[in-house]
Design a protein around this motif. Structure first.
Motif, PDB file in Angstrom:
ATOM      1  N   LEU A  23       0.825  -1.211   0.000  1.00 48.54           N
ATOM      2  CA  LEU A  23       0.000   0.000   0.000  1.00 48.54           C
ATOM      3  C   LEU A  23       0.858   1.259   0.000  1.00 48.54           C
ATOM      4  O   LEU A  23       0.498   2.268  -0.620  1.00 48.54           O
ATOM      5  N   LEU A  24       1.981   1.208   0.704  1.00 45.75           N
ATOM      6  CA  LEU A  24       2.878   2.364   0.706  1.00 45.75           C
ATOM      7  C   LEU A  24       3.460   2.602  -0.687  1.00 45.75           C
ATOM      8  O   LEU A  24       3.602   3.748  -1.128  1.00 45.75           O
ATOM      9  N   ARG A  25       3.788   1.524  -1.398  1.00 43.83           N
ATOM     10  CA  ARG A  25       4.303   1.681  -2.765  1.00 43.83           C
ATOM     11  C   ARG A  25       3.210   2.247  -3.676  1.00 43.83           C
ATOM     12  O   ARG A  25       3.481   3.099  -4.533  1.00 43.83           O
ATOM     13  N   TYR A  26       1.977   1.779  -3.509  1.00 42.32           N
ATOM     14  CA  TYR A  26       0.868   2.320  -4.291  1.00 42.32           C
ATOM     15  C   TYR A  26       0.713   3.818  -4.016  1.00 42.32           C
ATOM     16  O   TYR A  26       0.561   4.632  -4.944  1.00 42.32           O
ATOM     17  N   PHE A  27       0.758   4.185  -2.730  1.00 44.28           N
ATOM     18  CA  PHE A  27       0.585   5.584  -2.332  1.00 44.28           C
ATOM     19  C   PHE A  27       1.667   6.467  -2.955  1.00 44.28           C
ATOM     20  O   PHE A  27       1.371   7.543  -3.511  1.00 44.28           O
ATOM     21  N   LEU A  28       2.939   6.030  -2.889  1.00 42.50           N
ATOM     22  CA  LEU A  28       4.030   6.842  -3.442  1.00 42.50           C
ATOM     23  C   LEU A  28       3.901   6.979  -4.959  1.00 42.50           C
ATOM     24  O   LEU A  28       4.209   8.044  -5.517  1.00 42.50           O
ATOM     25  N   GLY A  32      -0.680  13.624   3.926  1.00 41.93           N
ATOM     26  CA  GLY A  32      -0.036  12.919   2.829  1.00 41.93           C
ATOM     27  C   GLY A  32       1.448  13.228   2.737  1.00 41.93           C
ATOM     28  O   GLY A  32       2.263  12.345   2.485  1.00 41.93           O
ATOM     29  N   LEU A  33       1.815  14.500   2.956  1.00 39.40           N
ATOM     30  CA  LEU A  33       3.226  14.882   2.927  1.00 39.40           C
ATOM     31  C   LEU A  33       3.998  14.191   4.043  1.00 39.40           C
ATOM     32  O   LEU A  33       5.132  13.738   3.851  1.00 39.40           O
ATOM     33  N   PHE A  34       3.365  14.106   5.213  1.00 40.49           N
ATOM     34  CA  PHE A  34       4.004  13.424   6.338  1.00 40.49           C
ATOM     35  C   PHE A  34       4.217  11.951   6.006  1.00 40.49           C
ATOM     36  O   PHE A  34       5.301  11.399   6.218  1.00 40.49           O
ATOM     37  N   LEU A  35       3.173  11.307   5.470  1.00 40.37           N
ATOM     38  CA  LEU A  35       3.286   9.891   5.126  1.00 40.37           C
ATOM     39  C   LEU A  35       4.307   9.681   4.007  1.00 40.37           C
ATOM     40  O   LEU A  35       5.010   8.669   3.989  1.00 40.37           O
ATOM     41  N   GLN A  36       4.407  10.606   3.072  1.00 41.76           N
ATOM     42  CA  GLN A  36       5.355  10.468   1.971  1.00 41.76           C
ATOM     43  C   GLN A  36       6.783  10.336   2.505  1.00 41.76           C
ATOM     44  O   GLN A  36       7.537   9.460   2.078  1.00 41.76           O
ATOM     45  N   GLU A  86      11.256   6.465   3.806  1.00 47.17           N
ATOM     46  CA  GLU A  86      12.222   5.926   4.756  1.00 47.17           C
ATOM     47  C   GLU A  86      11.973   4.438   4.995  1.00 47.17           C
ATOM     48  O   GLU A  86      12.909   3.632   5.012  1.00 47.17           O
ATOM     49  N   ILE A  87      10.702   4.068   5.186  1.00 46.78           N
ATOM     50  CA  ILE A  87      10.359   2.666   5.463  1.00 46.78           C
ATOM     51  C   ILE A  87      10.750   1.776   4.289  1.00 46.78           C
ATOM     52  O   ILE A  87      11.358   0.723   4.466  1.00 46.78           O
ATOM     53  N   LEU A  88      10.404   2.210   3.081  1.00 45.20           N
ATOM     54  CA  LEU A  88      10.688   1.385   1.913  1.00 45.20           C
ATOM     55  C   LEU A  88      12.183   1.331   1.617  1.00 45.20           C
ATOM     56  O   LEU A  88      12.702   0.296   1.185  1.00 45.20           O
ATOM     57  N   ALA A  89      12.880   2.448   1.867  1.00 45.93           N
ATOM     58  CA  ALA A  89      14.335   2.437   1.677  1.00 45.93           C
ATOM     59  C   ALA A  89      14.988   1.460   2.646  1.00 45.93           C
ATOM     60  O   ALA A  89      15.884   0.690   2.270  1.00 45.93           O
ATOM     61  N   LEU A  90      14.541   1.492   3.912  1.00 50.17           N
ATOM     62  CA  LEU A  90      15.090   0.578   4.906  1.00 50.17           C
ATOM     63  C   LEU A  90      14.737  -0.860   4.561  1.00 50.17           C
ATOM     64  O   LEU A  90      15.568  -1.770   4.681  1.00 50.17           O
ATOM     65  N   THR A  91      13.498  -1.090   4.087  1.00 54.44           N
ATOM     66  CA  THR A  91      13.076  -2.438   3.694  1.00 54.44           C
ATOM     67  C   THR A  91      13.919  -2.956   2.535  1.00 54.44           C
ATOM     68  O   THR A  91      14.397  -4.097   2.546  1.00 54.44           O
ATOM     69  N   ASP A  92      14.102  -2.101   1.523  1.00 54.66           N
ATOM     70  CA  ASP A  92      14.891  -2.513   0.363  1.00 54.66           C
ATOM     71  C   ASP A  92      16.338  -2.797   0.744  1.00 54.66           C
ATOM     72  O   ASP A  92      16.951  -3.759   0.264  1.00 54.66           O
ATOM     73  N   LYS A 127      18.040   5.365  12.102  1.00 57.44           N
ATOM     74  CA  LYS A 127      16.970   4.651  11.406  1.00 57.44           C
ATOM     75  C   LYS A 127      17.487   3.479  10.574  1.00 57.44           C
ATOM     76  O   LYS A 127      16.700   2.766   9.951  1.00 57.44           O
ATOM     77  N   GLY A 128      18.796   3.298  10.555  1.00 58.61           N
ATOM     78  CA  GLY A 128      19.369   2.199   9.795  1.00 58.61           C
ATOM     79  C   GLY A 128      19.567   2.501   8.332  1.00 58.61           C
ATOM     80  O   GLY A 128      19.848   1.593   7.540  1.00 58.61           O
ATOM     81  N   LEU A 129      19.454   3.770   7.939  1.00 61.88           N
ATOM     82  CA  LEU A 129      19.616   4.133   6.539  1.00 61.88           C
ATOM     83  C   LEU A 129      21.083   4.327   6.158  1.00 61.88           C
ATOM     84  O   LEU A 129      21.403   4.407   4.977  1.00 61.88           O
ATOM     85  N   GLU A 130      21.954   4.462   7.158  1.00 63.23           N
ATOM     86  CA  GLU A 130      23.390   4.574   6.913  1.00 63.23           C
ATOM     87  C   GLU A 130      24.112   3.492   7.712  1.00 63.23           C
ATOM     88  O   GLU A 130      23.705   3.160   8.833  1.00 63.23           O
TER      89      GLU A 130
END
Length: 299
Positions: free
Chosen positions: A5-10, A61-65, A70-76, A139-142
């Motif tokens: 759903l997050l991918r659909y939203f983006l 929507g901007l907040f969720l974006q 971040e969530i999808l980047a961390l997931t990937d 957040k684990g992004l680095e």
């Protein structure tokens, strides 16, 4: 909340219409509309509003974006890390955060050597201020980060880098200050100034002033120096910064003048305590330790 759903939203946010997003996602428009409606019901918030023929993000929507990215980047990255462990040791990606500083050259040198030894390794360097990079590290992004002191490092292993970062004033070459060989606290009184927005850096500069930065004529703050350059060149303001941040941005139109008494700070390489580094991150860390002093310390 499903990642799908997050991918659909983006995708809807990027394309601006349900119909175009459905084409990109290879699903039907009614299905995508239904999925968006389910997401809004789950969050109890409207994520888009209509503007003409397009959808625009609401505040929610901007907040969720931002969060979704971040969530999808961390997931990937997590999926990539697990896939990497199934491959040979040095066939993966490393994420590195780095401030604008002289020590950026240090990072470039070690990355160049590592890529030459292991061509299958790739990297992504994120440039920002220490507080932004710390947030991404948490957040684990680095995997690793180079930060400019003063920074709070209680949560991290640290390795102090030896090259000092010299503080000074970036000013227009046409300014009367450009004729000076060094800048004293009294030289700054009354002139329009930009300074770093980080509270810890403002305290550092306040200690150098032996007073409060509130006594200065600060008309604006900057984080990365690049966007401040036109203001400096046009003599709107001068900027307190480290020489390494100005780096290759220096030109005939801008001069860097060091502070006196001299003020200098170190950069530190940091990584989270208790977090297992990927093999390629461990290898880059080993090269830093070998070059600059052996073992890590806890703050």
């Amino acid at each position: 909340m499903e990642l799908r759903l997050l991918r659909y939203f983006l995708t809807i946010a990027e394309e601006g219409t349900i119909s175009q997003a459905a084409l990109v996602l290879h699903i039907t428009q009614p299905t995508l509309s239904r999925q968006l409606r389910l997401l809004e019901e789950e969050l109890d918030a409207a994520l888009f509003e209509r503007s003409g023929n397009h959808l625009v993000l609401t505040d929610a929507g901007l907040f969720l974006q931002d969060r979704a990215r971040e969530i999808l980047a961390l997931t990937d990255d997590t999926a990539h890390d697990f896939a990497q462990r199934r491959q040979e040791l040095f066939a993966g990606k490393i994420n590195i955060g780095c401030v604008e500083a002289d020590n950026s050259d240090t990072l470039a040198m070690l990355l160049e050597e590592m890529i030459a030894d292991y061509p299958a390794v790739s990297f992504e360097v994120f440039t920002g201020t220490s507080d932004i990079i710390q947030d991404r590290l948490d957040k684990g992004l680095e995997d690793l980060a180079i930060l400019l002191e003063p920074v709070a490092t209680e949560k991290y292993h640290t390795l102090r880098l030896p090259r000092l970062e010299r503080w000074g004033l970036a000013t227009a070459a046409a300014s009367f200050l450009a004729q000076k060989t060094a800048i004293t606290a009294s030289d700054l009184i009354g002139i329009p100034l930009m300074m770093p927005g980080r509270a810890s850096v403002q305290k550092l500069l306040g200690d150098w002033l032996e007073g409060d930065v509130g006594t200065l004529n600060v008309i604006g703050n900057h984080n990365l120096i690049f966007n401040a350059l036109p203001l400096i060149e046009n003599q709107t303001a001068s900027a307190l910064t480290i020489e390494g941040a100005l780096g290759r941005y220096q030109s005939d139109a801008i001069r860097f003048i060091p502070l006196t008494p001299a003020l200098a700070t170190h950069c530190v390489l940091v990584w989270r305590q208790g977090r297992v580094l990927t093999p390629v991150a461990q290898e880059l860390l080993r090269r830093f330790q070998e070059a600059f002093g052996g073992h890590a310390s806890k703050a």
